[in-house]
Design an enzyme around this catalytic site. Structure first.
Site, mmCIF file in Angstrom:
data_model
loop_
_atom_site.group_PDB
_atom_site.id
_atom_site.type_symbol
_atom_site.label_atom_id
_atom_site.label_comp_id
_atom_site.label_asym_id
_atom_site.label_seq_id
_atom_site.Cartn_x
_atom_site.Cartn_y
_atom_site.Cartn_z
ATOM 1 N N GLU A 17 15.592 -40.368 0.239
ATOM 2 C CA GLU A 17 16.716 -39.552 0.705
ATOM 3 C C GLU A 17 17.969 -40.433 0.730
ATOM 4 O O GLU A 17 17.925 -41.558 1.217
ATOM 5 C CB GLU A 17 16.456 -39.017 2.116
ATOM 6 C CG GLU A 17 17.653 -38.220 2.650
ATOM 7 C CD GLU A 17 17.535 -37.862 4.132
ATOM 8 O OE1 GLU A 17 16.748 -36.961 4.465
ATOM 9 O OE2 GLU A 17 18.231 -38.506 4.949
ATOM 10 N N TYR A 49 23.045 -32.782 3.236
ATOM 11 C CA TYR A 49 24.114 -31.776 3.225
ATOM 12 C C TYR A 49 24.616 -31.618 4.651
ATOM 13 O O TYR A 49 23.813 -31.552 5.588
ATOM 14 C CB TYR A 49 23.476 -30.475 2.755
ATOM 15 C CG TYR A 49 24.382 -29.294 2.538
ATOM 16 C CD1 TYR A 49 24.949 -29.063 1.289
ATOM 17 C CD2 TYR A 49 24.640 -28.396 3.571
ATOM 18 C CE1 TYR A 49 25.763 -27.954 1.081
ATOM 19 C CE2 TYR A 49 25.450 -27.290 3.360
ATOM 20 C CZ TYR A 49 26.005 -27.084 2.110
ATOM 21 O OH TYR A 49 26.800 -25.984 1.898
ATOM 22 N N ALA A 51 25.760 -29.837 7.936
ATOM 23 C CA ALA A 51 25.582 -28.479 8.462
ATOM 24 C C ALA A 51 26.931 -27.772 8.478
ATOM 25 O O ALA A 51 27.947 -28.373 8.848
ATOM 26 C CB ALA A 51 25.003 -28.539 9.867
ATOM 27 N N TYR A 146 7.828 -30.724 11.498
ATOM 28 C CA TYR A 146 8.071 -31.607 12.651
ATOM 29 C C TYR A 146 6.750 -31.992 13.325
ATOM 30 O O TYR A 146 6.212 -31.222 14.139
ATOM 31 C CB TYR A 146 8.988 -30.884 13.648
ATOM 32 C CG TYR A 146 10.327 -30.527 13.021
ATOM 33 C CD1 TYR A 146 11.417 -31.375 13.151
ATOM 34 C CD2 TYR A 146 10.476 -29.359 12.257
ATOM 35 C CE1 TYR A 146 12.634 -31.071 12.540
ATOM 36 C CE2 TYR A 146 11.684 -29.045 11.641
ATOM 37 C CZ TYR A 146 12.753 -29.911 11.789
ATOM 38 O OH TYR A 146 13.949 -29.611 11.175
ATOM 39 N N GLN A 213 21.599 -47.205 16.006
ATOM 40 C CA GLN A 213 21.429 -46.072 15.090
ATOM 41 C C GLN A 213 20.115 -45.332 15.387
ATOM 42 O O GLN A 213 20.077 -44.112 15.468
ATOM 43 C CB GLN A 213 21.418 -46.618 13.664
ATOM 44 C CG GLN A 213 21.323 -45.586 12.580
ATOM 45 C CD GLN A 213 21.215 -46.275 11.228
ATOM 46 O OE1 GLN A 213 20.359 -47.136 11.037
ATOM 47 N NE2 GLN A 213 22.076 -45.903 10.320
HETATM 48 P P1 FAD Z 1 14.018 -23.722 11.364
HETATM 49 O O1 FAD Z 1 12.812 -23.823 10.531
HETATM 50 O O2 FAD Z 1 14.816 -22.467 11.309
HETATM 51 O O3 FAD Z 1 13.588 -24.015 12.877
HETATM 52 C C1 FAD Z 1 14.574 -24.182 13.891
HETATM 53 C C2 FAD Z 1 13.994 -23.811 15.258
HETATM 54 O O4 FAD Z 1 13.776 -22.409 15.306
HETATM 55 C C3 FAD Z 1 12.628 -24.456 15.558
HETATM 56 O O5 FAD Z 1 12.587 -24.747 16.929
HETATM 57 C C4 FAD Z 1 11.623 -23.353 15.209
HETATM 58 O O6 FAD Z 1 10.430 -23.477 15.962
HETATM 59 C C5 FAD Z 1 12.400 -22.103 15.584
HETATM 60 N N1 FAD Z 1 12.055 -20.926 14.763
HETATM 61 C C6 FAD Z 1 11.858 -20.901 13.424
HETATM 62 N N2 FAD Z 1 11.603 -19.647 13.022
HETATM 63 C C7 FAD Z 1 11.645 -18.860 14.127
HETATM 64 C C8 FAD Z 1 11.478 -17.464 14.368
HETATM 65 N N3 FAD Z 1 11.187 -16.627 13.384
HETATM 66 N N4 FAD Z 1 11.618 -17.005 15.652
HETATM 67 C C9 FAD Z 1 11.904 -17.855 16.681
HETATM 68 N N5 FAD Z 1 12.060 -19.187 16.507
HETATM 69 C C10 FAD Z 1 11.932 -19.692 15.246
HETATM 70 N N6 FAD Z 1 20.320 -31.200 8.773
HETATM 71 C C11 FAD Z 1 21.492 -31.138 8.099
HETATM 72 O O7 FAD Z 1 22.495 -30.656 8.644
HETATM 73 N N7 FAD Z 1 21.593 -31.604 6.805
HETATM 74 C C12 FAD Z 1 20.543 -32.144 6.139
HETATM 75 O O8 FAD Z 1 20.671 -32.542 4.984
HETATM 76 C C13 FAD Z 1 19.288 -32.228 6.830
HETATM 77 N N8 FAD Z 1 18.187 -32.719 6.219
HETATM 78 C C14 FAD Z 1 16.976 -32.732 6.882
HETATM 79 C C15 FAD Z 1 15.842 -33.208 6.211
HETATM 80 C C16 FAD Z 1 14.600 -33.224 6.852
HETATM 81 C C17 FAD Z 1 13.386 -33.707 6.106
HETATM 82 C C18 FAD Z 1 14.494 -32.769 8.199
HETATM 83 C C19 FAD Z 1 13.168 -32.797 8.898
HETATM 84 C C20 FAD Z 1 15.613 -32.299 8.870
HETATM 85 C C21 FAD Z 1 16.868 -32.274 8.221
HETATM 86 N N9 FAD Z 1 18.011 -31.778 8.854
HETATM 87 C C22 FAD Z 1 19.214 -31.732 8.174
HETATM 88 C C23 FAD Z 1 17.968 -31.360 10.278
HETATM 89 C C24 FAD Z 1 17.699 -29.854 10.452
HETATM 90 O O9 FAD Z 1 18.789 -29.107 9.966
HETATM 91 C C25 FAD Z 1 17.500 -29.602 11.959
HETATM 92 O O10 FAD Z 1 16.307 -30.198 12.374
HETATM 93 C C26 FAD Z 1 17.588 -28.160 12.429
HETATM 94 O O11 FAD Z 1 17.691 -28.177 13.857
HETATM 95 C C27 FAD Z 1 16.401 -27.270 12.099
HETATM 96 O O12 FAD Z 1 16.334 -26.979 10.780
HETATM 97 P P2 FAD Z 1 15.008 -26.232 10.194
HETATM 98 O O13 FAD Z 1 15.293 -25.924 8.788
HETATM 99 O O14 FAD Z 1 13.811 -27.012 10.523
HETATM 100 O O15 FAD Z 1 15.058 -24.894 11.088
#
Ligand code: FAD
Length: 289
Positions: A17, A49, A51, A146, A213
């Protein structure tokens, strides 16, 4: 090429990454990092990317360079918070035009100063973005997983139920959040399998190279710091070079153990620091693949 195919044909898949340089640095500063990372023969490189699309152009430019100039398969991160469906269509079209076939579909976090209701108006969860991408074309889709549960989730079990929904919607592979205790991952691995999640999972490894960090990142994402690592952080708190050496050693041991357990892949959070990643890969015999 769809990255999902790589997971069918090789193990471990090794990937990196990178993140776009800050706005006050020229975008070109990433190219020396990429020149060095290319020597390490990654199976793919992912580009983060901001947010809300804060560094959207840079992610697009760098993703295109990785794919079209460096000839390395690219996974472009994409968040849906604060984004309209029409903007999303534009972004997807742009990715398609630049031959980007792989997207890490994320919800993202609401940027400071944004109203939550507004931010989640068109997409509430990553699931909604995954559905949209599926409707719009033939992309290979990755999603975040996670091992300790997402920081906003009530429990790991609940988080895994939502993870299953993402997978059922057509996710091809998963990348884990960083963690420092492999036992947490092995427990998670068992739980997701019991839930019927059988797609490849590649492991996000973040070497500890800087104490402040790592404290900032773990506070934001909720990953725990095990006693052994906490001890290293306090032992070397006044010696950056020794902490880096200890961090490389810790990440090497962690990676080696994961490889011995037969994980599908290792995804190094490089922090744009190729030499340290090279050291870890060398320690784990991953340089002569
Ligand atoms: P989701 O899968 O939508 O989950 C978010 C929360 O909502 C979780 O608590 C989940 O349990 C809950 N949830 C999911 N679906 C439902 C539902 N149907 N009903 C109720 N609750 C639900 N962030 C950035 O800004 N830019 C990046 O480039 C970036 N890269 C990342 C790369 C990796 C490998 C990881 C692990 C994270 C990255 N992140 C990045 C951080 C990420 O955007 C955050 O962790 C964010 O808070 C959650 O994103 P998600 O796609 O996991 O969300």
């Amino acid at each position: 090429m769809h990255i999902a195919r790589l997971f069918k044909n090789k193990k471990p898949v090794v990937s990196f990454e990178i993140f776009p340089p800050k706005p006050d640095y020229p975008v070109e500063t990433i190219f020396s990092t990429l020149d060095r990372l290319k020597d390490l023969k990654p199976d793919f490189i992912s580009v983060t990317y901001g947010a809300g699309g804060s560094n959207r152009e840079r992610t697009e430019v760098i993703s295109s360079k990785v794919k079209n100039n460096y000839g390395i398969e690219c996974l472009s991160h994409l968040t849906c918070v604060c984004t309209s469906r029409s903007d999303m269509n534009e972004i997807l079209e742009h990715l398609r035009k630049n031959n980007i076939e792989n997207i890490l579909a994320l919800r993202g976090d609401v940027p400071k100063g944004y109203d939550e209701k507004e931010a989640f108006k068109e997409y509430r969860y990553a699931l909604d973005l995954i559905r949209h991408i599926k409707e719009e074309g033939d992309f290979c889709i990755a999603a975040a997983a996670y091992p300790e549960g997402h920081i906003q989730s009530d429990s790991l079990q609940t988080d895994i139920k939502f993870l299953k929904q993402k997978v059922d919607e057509g996710v091809d592979f998963l990348i884990t959040q960083l963690f420092f205790d492999n036992r947490l991952f092995y427990n998670f691995w068992e739980m997701v399998r019991e839930e019927g999640i059988n797609i490849p999972i590649t492991i996000g490894i973040m070497p500890v190279l800087n104490a402040n960090q790592i404290k900032r990142i773990t506070t934001l994402c909720g990953s725990s710091i095990p006693t052994e690592l906490a001890h290293l952080l306090s032992k070397y708190c006044n010696n950056a070079d020794d902490l880096e050496k200890a961090g490389i050693e810790y990440a090497s041991k962690q990676t080696q153990d994961l490889l011995e357990h037969g994980v599908d892949g290792i995804h190094f959070y490089t922090m744009n620091k190729p030499e340290q990643i090279y050291q870890i890969m060398k320690n784990c015999n991953l340089t002569n693949r």
